[in-house]
Design a protein around this motif. Structure first.
Motif, PDB file in Angstrom:
ATOM      1  N   GLU A 284      10.543  10.410  -7.227  1.00  0.00           N
ATOM      2  CA  GLU A 284       9.613  10.743  -6.158  1.00  0.00           C
ATOM      3  C   GLU A 284       8.479   9.735  -6.095  1.00  0.00           C
ATOM      4  N   PHE A 285       7.896   9.568  -4.922  1.00  0.00           N
ATOM      5  CA  PHE A 285       6.768   8.661  -4.812  1.00  0.00           C
ATOM      6  C   PHE A 285       5.479   9.471  -4.782  1.00  0.00           C
ATOM      7  N   SER A 286       4.402   8.848  -5.192  1.00  0.00           N
ATOM      8  CA  SER A 286       3.112   9.528  -5.213  1.00  0.00           C
ATOM      9  C   SER A 286       2.332   9.156  -3.949  1.00  0.00           C
ATOM     10  N   ALA A 302       5.115  -1.279  -0.971  1.00  0.00           N
ATOM     11  CA  ALA A 302       5.054  -0.436  -2.168  1.00  0.00           C
ATOM     12  C   ALA A 302       6.280  -0.700  -3.030  1.00  0.00           C
ATOM     13  N   ALA A 303       6.088  -0.641  -4.348  1.00  0.00           N
ATOM     14  CA  ALA A 303       7.175  -0.868  -5.293  1.00  0.00           C
ATOM     15  C   ALA A 303       7.016   0.090  -6.465  1.00  0.00           C
ATOM     16  N   GLY A 304       8.130   0.320  -7.167  1.00  0.00           N
ATOM     17  CA  GLY A 304       8.045   1.111  -8.380  1.00  0.00           C
ATOM     18  C   GLY A 304       9.017   2.262  -8.439  1.00  0.00           C
ATOM     19  N   ASP A 310      13.619   8.457  -1.285  1.00  0.00           N
ATOM     20  CA  ASP A 310      12.156   8.422  -1.293  1.00  0.00           C
ATOM     21  C   ASP A 310      11.633   7.164  -0.616  1.00  0.00           C
ATOM     22  N   GLY A 311      12.450   6.113  -0.549  1.00  0.00           N
ATOM     23  CA  GLY A 311      12.071   4.945   0.238  1.00  0.00           C
ATOM     24  C   GLY A 311      12.016   5.289   1.716  1.00  0.00           C
ATOM     25  N   ILE A 323       9.405  -1.502   1.450  1.00  0.00           N
ATOM     26  CA  ILE A 323       9.622  -1.023   0.084  1.00  0.00           C
ATOM     27  C   ILE A 323      10.360  -2.111  -0.695  1.00  0.00           C
ATOM     28  N   ALA A 324       9.815  -2.484  -1.841  1.00  0.00           N
ATOM     29  CA  ALA A 324      10.438  -3.507  -2.690  1.00  0.00           C
ATOM     30  C   ALA A 324      11.339  -2.840  -3.725  1.00  0.00           C
TER      31      ALA A 324
END
Length: 371
Positions: A284-286, A302-304, A310-311, A323-324
């Motif tokens: 999940e992304f924050s 954004a990356a991670g 979620d992308g 998104i990376a």
């Protein structure tokens, strides 16, 4: 494999990044691969990068050393000499031949480097501090990097390093890259100035938040003046704790940098999610990057640890423009197509991330049509 219908997902929608028309929102993240022998990019990188290129796709090169005194990994590529420029040209040409947009990530590891990589034998690497970085220890307890105390840059030496970034940016453009990304993340030199856990200076580059950000912004300004702000991006990880680089107020640091970057009008800001501390992986992304995304005027990447779903959500909810993807793109050279088709993904093999093999774990991951 059976025919599948394409799904027009948010990640596969077009996006205009400055002067660049991108066909989708999926970016190849910068990934160190340690296959540029003696710092010289090799011909096998032509296949590696072109495999991951789509028409209108955006790729960021692996971390590329800005000077002979800025080498952090064995066989990481350089961009400080004419030899490097010429070696990069056919690689960049191959990406352009397939319609890709290619930026070079400019890197100085600072204290996160082994003395054996330094041009003058026995001379420690430079940093914002003379504090030693803790050893890098793998899960099995093996020490893979054991760092010695660095040399703290004198006040009048800091601008000399900023100039190395400027020259490297100029060289990257000469090699044919469309632009550059400044590596300001993950505990390397710029991050060593940004984070108050590391930066113990009492001059104009230390102490206050504004002073700790001064070096990063001087690098940005110098490069923007050299090659044009519309060709410049920066990667930041305010929440990360890599290489003992942590900050007491990461939200404040990230927001200050996002706002300050607007002064220079650079193309994009590339930030790493706070969930990515050490090797943690979550799907999940924050929303912690949202204040930085809203504060920055240009493209926000954004990356991670992102997956497909979620992308898509991040794009839909305007958490980021692009998104990376790192490990997933490493193991799936046709990742944009796989995401569109919701196809099964190849699994990556960590054991081959940093070997010197020009094929295994590098260019031998299969495409969908070969499965």
């Amino acid at each position: 494999m059976e025919d599948q219908e394409k799904d027009q997902i948010p990640l596969s929608t077009p996006y205009k990044m400055g002067n660049f028309q991108l066909a989708h929102r999926i970016v190849l993240a910068p990934l160190t691969r340690c296959r540029s022998y003696d710092s010289i990019p090799q011909s096998h990188a032509i296949l590696y990068y072109s495999q991951r290129t789509t028409k209108g796709g955006f790729l960021i090169s692996e971390a590329t050393c800005i000077s002979s005194a800025a080498q952090g990994f064995k066989d990481a590529p350089g961009i400080w000499s004419k030899v490097h420029i010429e070696a990069w040209k056919p690689i960049v040409d191959a990406v352009h031949a397939k319609g890709g947009v290619f930026f070079c990530q400019l890197w100085h590891p600072g204290r996160a480097s082994d003395q054996s990589f330094e041009p003058n034998a026995g001379q420690p690497p430079v940093s914002s501090t003379d504090k030693q970085c803790s050893p890098v220890v793998e899960n099995d307890g093996e020490v893979t990097f054991n760092f010695l105390p660095p040399l703290k840059l004198k006040t009048d030496e800091v601008s000399l390093v900023a100039n190395d970034y400027r020259i490297a940016a100029r060289n990257a453009i000469e090699a044919g890259f469309d632009g550059v990304e400044i590596h300001g993340a993950h505990g390397y030199l710029i991050d060593q100035f940004l984070k108050d856990q590391v930066n113990d200076r009492t001059d104009k580059y230390g102490g206050s938040l504004e002073n700790r950000c001064r070096f990063a912004l001087e690098v940005v300004e110098s490069i923007a003046n050299e090659i044009g702000a519309d060709r410049v991006g920066i990667r930041l990880s305010p929440f990360a704790d890599y290489m003992d680089s942590e900050d007491s107020n990461p939200e404040g640091l990230g927001l200050h940098m996002a706002k300050s970057l607007n002064k220079y009008g650079i193309l994009y800001c590339h930030m790493v999610e706070p969930r990515m501390k050490q090797v943690e992986e979550r799907s999940e992304f924050s929303i912690s990057l949202r204040p930085m995304r809203r504060a920055f005027n240009g493209t926000f990447i954004a990356a991670g640890g992102y997956k497909r779903d979620d992308g898509n959500t991040a794009i839909t909810e305007e958490h980021a423009d692009l998104i990376a993807y790192g490990r997933l793109f490493l193991a799936n050279p046709d990742l944009p197509k796989r995401f569109e088709l919701h196809a099964q993904l190849n699994k990556y093999d960590r054991k081959t991330f940093y070997t010197t093999d020009p094929v295994v774990g590098y260019t031998d991951y299969p495409f969908l049509e070969k499965m």
